[in-house]
Design a protein around this motif. Structure first.
Motif, PDB file in Angstrom:
ATOM      1  N   TYR A 199      29.544  17.936 105.031  1.00 27.77           N
ATOM      2  CA  TYR A 199      29.213  18.491 103.727  1.00 27.77           C
ATOM      3  C   TYR A 199      29.414  20.003 103.692  1.00 27.77           C
ATOM      4  CZ  TYR A 199      27.510  13.911 102.542  1.00 27.77           C
ATOM      5  OH  TYR A 199      27.455  12.572 102.299  1.00 27.77           O
ATOM      6  N   LEU A 200      29.215  20.668 104.818  1.00 27.52           N
ATOM      7  CA  LEU A 200      29.463  22.105 104.862  1.00 27.52           C
ATOM      8  C   LEU A 200      30.948  22.419 104.693  1.00 27.52           C
ATOM      9  CD1 LEU A 200      27.077  23.176 107.770  1.00 27.52           C
ATOM     10  CD2 LEU A 200      26.801  23.648 105.336  1.00 27.52           C
ATOM     11  N   ILE A 201      31.799  21.716 105.436  1.00 28.24           N
ATOM     12  CA  ILE A 201      33.232  22.003 105.370  1.00 28.24           C
ATOM     13  C   ILE A 201      33.823  21.525 104.048  1.00 28.24           C
ATOM     14  CG2 ILE A 201      33.974  19.844 106.488  1.00 28.24           C
ATOM     15  CD1 ILE A 201      36.153  21.434 107.883  1.00 28.24           C
ATOM     16  N   THR A 202      33.276  20.427 103.500  1.00 23.47           N
ATOM     17  CA  THR A 202      33.758  19.930 102.210  1.00 23.47           C
ATOM     18  C   THR A 202      33.358  20.868 101.089  1.00 23.47           C
ATOM     19  OG1 THR A 202      33.559  17.655 103.011  1.00 23.47           O
ATOM     20  CG2 THR A 202      33.792  17.962 100.647  1.00 23.47           C
ATOM     21  N   ASN A 203      32.135  21.375 101.143  1.00 25.17           N
ATOM     22  CA  ASN A 203      31.680  22.320 100.131  1.00 25.17           C
ATOM     23  C   ASN A 203      32.522  23.593 100.155  1.00 25.17           C
ATOM     24  OD1 ASN A 203      30.002  23.078  98.040  1.00 25.17           O
ATOM     25  ND2 ASN A 203      28.489  24.017  99.380  1.00 25.17           N
ATOM     26  N   ALA A 204      32.853  24.066 101.365  1.00 30.01           N
ATOM     27  CA  ALA A 204      33.716  25.237 101.490  1.00 30.01           C
ATOM     28  C   ALA A 204      35.101  24.961 100.927  1.00 30.01           C
ATOM     29  CB  ALA A 204      33.814  25.648 102.960  1.00 30.01           C
ATOM     30  N   SER A 205      35.592  23.730 101.118  1.00 29.42           N
ATOM     31  CA  SER A 205      36.897  23.345 100.578  1.00 29.42           C
ATOM     32  C   SER A 205      36.888  23.327  99.056  1.00 29.42           C
ATOM     33  CB  SER A 205      37.297  21.969 101.114  1.00 29.42           C
ATOM     34  OG  SER A 205      38.505  21.516 100.540  1.00 29.42           O
ATOM     35  N   PHE A 206      35.801  22.825  98.471  1.00 33.32           N
ATOM     36  CA  PHE A 206      35.700  22.805  97.005  1.00 33.32           C
ATOM     37  C   PHE A 206      35.643  24.214  96.441  1.00 33.32           C
ATOM     38  CE2 PHE A 206      33.477  18.383  97.094  1.00 33.32           C
ATOM     39  CZ  PHE A 206      34.684  17.807  97.405  1.00 33.32           C
ATOM     40  N   ASP A 207      34.936  25.090  97.133  1.00 30.46           N
ATOM     41  CA  ASP A 207      34.886  26.488  96.701  1.00 30.46           C
ATOM     42  C   ASP A 207      36.252  27.158  96.834  1.00 30.46           C
ATOM     43  OD1 ASP A 207      32.249  26.499  95.932  1.00 30.46           O
ATOM     44  OD2 ASP A 207      31.513  27.092  97.905  1.00 30.46           O
ATOM     45  N   HIS A 208      37.047  26.655  97.747  1.00 31.28           N
ATOM     46  CA  HIS A 208      38.406  27.178  97.938  1.00 31.28           C
ATOM     47  C   HIS A 208      39.346  26.732  96.823  1.00 31.28           C
ATOM     48  CE1 HIS A 208      42.462  27.284  99.914  1.00 31.28           C
ATOM     49  NE2 HIS A 208      42.024  28.471 100.280  1.00 31.28           N
ATOM     50  N   GLY A 209      38.931  25.696  96.057  1.00 34.46           N
ATOM     51  CA  GLY A 209      39.740  25.235  94.948  1.00 34.46           C
ATOM     52  C   GLY A 209      40.126  23.778  94.992  1.00 34.46           C
ATOM     53  N   MET A 210      39.705  23.057  96.029  1.00 36.28           N
ATOM     54  CA  MET A 210      40.038  21.647  96.161  1.00 36.28           C
ATOM     55  C   MET A 210      39.308  20.839  95.097  1.00 36.28           C
ATOM     56  SD  MET A 210      41.767  19.477  98.075  1.00 36.28           S
ATOM     57  CE  MET A 210      41.816  17.809  98.721  1.00 36.28           C
ATOM     58  N   ASN A 211      40.039  19.976  94.397  1.00 40.82           N
ATOM     59  CA  ASN A 211      39.430  19.094  93.402  1.00 40.82           C
ATOM     60  C   ASN A 211      38.714  17.950  94.116  1.00 40.82           C
ATOM     61  OD1 ASN A 211      39.386  16.643  91.563  1.00 40.82           O
ATOM     62  ND2 ASN A 211      40.092  18.192  90.121  1.00 40.82           N
ATOM     63  N   PRO A 212      37.430  17.689  93.800  1.00 39.44           N
ATOM     64  CA  PRO A 212      36.689  16.633  94.501  1.00 39.44           C
ATOM     65  C   PRO A 212      37.336  15.257  94.380  1.00 39.44           C
ATOM     66  CG  PRO A 212      35.194  18.027  93.252  1.00 39.44           C
ATOM     67  CD  PRO A 212      36.583  18.425  92.856  1.00 39.44           C
ATOM     68  N   PHE A 213      37.905  14.943  93.192  1.00 38.52           N
ATOM     69  CA  PHE A 213      38.506  13.623  92.993  1.00 38.52           C
ATOM     70  C   PHE A 213      39.806  13.479  93.781  1.00 38.52           C
ATOM     71  CE2 PHE A 213      36.494  14.675  88.737  1.00 38.52           C
ATOM     72  CZ  PHE A 213      35.277  14.100  89.078  1.00 38.52           C
ATOM     73  N   VAL A 214      40.568  14.562  93.869  1.00 37.31           N
ATOM     74  CA  VAL A 214      41.783  14.558  94.688  1.00 37.31           C
ATOM     75  C   VAL A 214      41.407  14.409  96.158  1.00 37.31           C
ATOM     76  CG1 VAL A 214      43.769  15.932  95.428  1.00 37.31           C
ATOM     77  CG2 VAL A 214      43.103  15.912  93.024  1.00 37.31           C
ATOM     78  N   TYR A 215      40.341  15.084  96.555  1.00 35.31           N
ATOM     79  CA  TYR A 215      39.864  14.994  97.934  1.00 35.31           C
ATOM     80  C   TYR A 215      39.521  13.555  98.301  1.00 35.31           C
ATOM     81  CZ  TYR A 215      36.379  15.147 101.664  1.00 35.31           C
ATOM     82  OH  TYR A 215      35.647  14.892 102.795  1.00 35.31           O
ATOM     83  N   VAL A 216      38.772  12.876  97.441  1.00 34.18           N
ATOM     84  CA  VAL A 216      38.377  11.485  97.711  1.00 34.18           C
ATOM     85  C   VAL A 216      39.607  10.590  97.791  1.00 34.18           C
ATOM     86  CG1 VAL A 216      37.128   9.499  96.781  1.00 34.18           C
ATOM     87  CG2 VAL A 216      36.101  11.774  96.677  1.00 34.18           C
ATOM     88  N   THR A 217      40.574  10.800  96.900  1.00 40.29           N
ATOM     89  CA  THR A 217      41.792   9.980  96.901  1.00 40.29           C
ATOM     90  C   THR A 217      42.580  10.172  98.190  1.00 40.29           C
ATOM     91  OG1 THR A 217      41.923  10.175  94.483  1.00 40.29           O
ATOM     92  CG2 THR A 217      43.912   9.452  95.652  1.00 40.29           C
ATOM     93  N   TYR A 218      42.846  11.406  98.566  1.00 37.83           N
ATOM     94  CA  TYR A 218      43.599  11.681  99.794  1.00 37.83           C
ATOM     95  C   TYR A 218      42.851  11.177 101.027  1.00 37.83           C
ATOM     96  CZ  TYR A 218      47.153  14.616  97.572  1.00 37.83           C
ATOM     97  OH  TYR A 218      48.210  15.076  96.824  1.00 37.83           O
ATOM     98  N   ARG A 219      41.579  11.368 101.027  1.00 41.67           N
ATOM     99  CA  ARG A 219      40.766  10.969 102.190  1.00 41.67           C
ATOM    100  C   ARG A 219      40.882   9.475 102.461  1.00 41.67           C
ATOM    101  NH1 ARG A 219      34.156  11.720 102.392  1.00 41.67           N
ATOM    102  NH2 ARG A 219      33.713   9.954 103.749  1.00 41.67           N
ATOM    103  N   HIS A 220      40.842   8.661 101.426  1.00 38.25           N
ATOM    104  CA  HIS A 220      40.875   7.218 101.625  1.00 38.25           C
ATOM    105  C   HIS A 220      42.292   6.671 101.760  1.00 38.25           C
ATOM    106  CE1 HIS A 220      36.674   7.649 100.298  1.00 38.25           C
ATOM    107  NE2 HIS A 220      36.486   6.601 101.073  1.00 38.25           N
ATOM    108  N   ILE A 221      43.273   7.382 101.225  1.00 40.81           N
ATOM    109  CA  ILE A 221      44.664   7.004 101.519  1.00 40.81           C
ATOM    110  C   ILE A 221      44.932   7.173 103.009  1.00 40.81           C
ATOM    111  CG2 ILE A 221      47.065   7.697 101.229  1.00 40.81           C
ATOM    112  CD1 ILE A 221      46.466   8.335  98.329  1.00 40.81           C
ATOM    113  N   LEU A 222      44.509   8.302 103.551  1.00 41.81           N
ATOM    114  CA  LEU A 222      44.689   8.562 104.977  1.00 41.81           C
ATOM    115  C   LEU A 222      43.906   7.565 105.821  1.00 41.81           C
ATOM    116  CD1 LEU A 222      45.940  10.392 107.112  1.00 41.81           C
ATOM    117  CD2 LEU A 222      43.984  11.932 106.870  1.00 41.81           C
ATOM    118  N   ALA A 223      42.695   7.216 105.382  1.00 38.19           N
ATOM    119  CA  ALA A 223      41.882   6.240 106.110  1.00 38.19           C
ATOM    120  C   ALA A 223      42.556   4.873 106.124  1.00 38.19           C
ATOM    121  CB  ALA A 223      40.498   6.139 105.477  1.00 38.19           C
ATOM    122  N   ALA A 224      43.122   4.450 104.984  1.00 41.23           N
ATOM    123  CA  ALA A 224      43.798   3.155 104.915  1.00 41.23           C
ATOM    124  C   ALA A 224      45.018   3.120 105.829  1.00 41.23           C
ATOM    125  CB  ALA A 224      44.200   2.851 103.472  1.00 41.23           C
ATOM    126  N   VAL A 225      45.785   4.206 105.838  1.00 40.37           N
ATOM    127  CA  VAL A 225      46.986   4.269 106.679  1.00 40.37           C
ATOM    128  C   VAL A 225      46.617   4.205 108.156  1.00 40.37           C
ATOM    129  CG1 VAL A 225      48.903   5.746 107.394  1.00 40.37           C
ATOM    130  CG2 VAL A 225      48.362   5.498 104.974  1.00 40.37           C
TER     131      VAL A 225
END
Length: 263
Positions: A32-58
């Motif tokens: 949650y610390l690194i994810t929160n820092a990523s969101f503050d950097h400009g990462m969209n939370p919904f894009v993050y969730v999508t990429y995260r689970h695409i990578l998990a499935a692969v």
């Protein structure tokens, strides 16, 4: 000396599950610390969730395909629809609400509220008669007392605002613009967090029932990651019209996504 060493090894084995649970909690906290820092950097939370689970499935697909080749039952339409609902509850809906709430609250609140999931799971399971509660014996009373204590502790940690504590050293990850004070967005974030915990609890209960019909755990995780990523991608396309939001570089956005795959 040899006897003492054997005794120490035996105790470590006995406490292995507990130690692993503690390590997992440390891992979640850093997530949650690194994810929160990523969101503050400009990462969209919904894009993050999508990429995260695409990578998990692969990453999960080869393990699920080869290790459960003979144990995997036939996937029927009704079973696929059940997996679709599981993916909605456990991935796209829950995780999106969960990480969206991180933009309005803070990691401390999120991690504290996570401790209410076992409590909510127990309450929902009892309410829908998935688990029987017998208050006539000590085990049933202990479950109720443990549930109340767990819920009270999580709420105190999440809602109590005490004196400010000064850091003794420079933080490893800087998260600007976040304050522990309640602001106009705190209620919105709190509601999203509570709703995500409720849907997460329902997902746990449904997952236990699905595993009885589809006892291939790796395959089930792979399917949920793939279907959940597809659901999240559709939702993200609807709410996020900026194409540049899908672009990530070799920065904290990428590292938080890779680290999040473990969880």
């Amino acid at each position: 000396m040899e006897q003492k060493r054997c005794s120490f090894v035996t105790k470590c084995r006995d406490f292995k599950p507990h130690l692993l649970m503690v390590l997992v909690q440390f891992g979640y906290s850093f997530l949650y610390l690194i994810t929160n820092a990523s969101f503050d950097h400009g990462m969209n939370p919904f894009v993050y969730v999508t990429y995260r689970h695409i990578l998990a499935a692969v990453l999960m697909f080869p393990f699920a395909y080869f290790l459960e080749r003979n144990a995997r039952p036939k996937l029927t339409f009704s079973l696929f629809m059940e997996i679709f609902v599981l993916s909605l509850l456990g991935v796209s809906l829950t995780i999106n609400m969960h990480f969206a709430s991180l933009k309005y609250t803070n990691p401390t609140f999120i991690v504290a509220m996570l401790n209410t999931i076992p409590t909510l799971t127990f309450v929902i399971a009892v309410a829908f008669r998935f688990e029987l509660l017998d208050l006539r014996n000590s085990r049933g009373i202990a479950k109720v007392l443990g549930t109340l204590i767990s819920l009270a502790g999580a709420l105190i940690i999440a809602l109590y605002k005490g004196n400010l504590m000064r850091n003794l050293w420079r933080p490893l990850i800087h998260i600007p613009g976040k304050s522990a004070a309640i602001n106009e967005s705190w209620l919105k974030g709190s509601l999203l967090t509570v709703l995500s915990c409720v849907t997460w609890s329902i997902w746990y209960i449904m997952q236990a029932a699905t595993l009885k019909r589809y006892p291939a755990q790796l395959s089930l995780v792979t399917w949920m990651s793939f279907v959940g990523a597809a659901q999240s991608a559709v939702f993200t396309v609807i709410v996020e019209h900026n194409r540049s939001a899908w672009t990530i570089g070799l920065n904290i956005d990428l590292w938080s996504t890779i680290y999040g795959v473990k969880y």
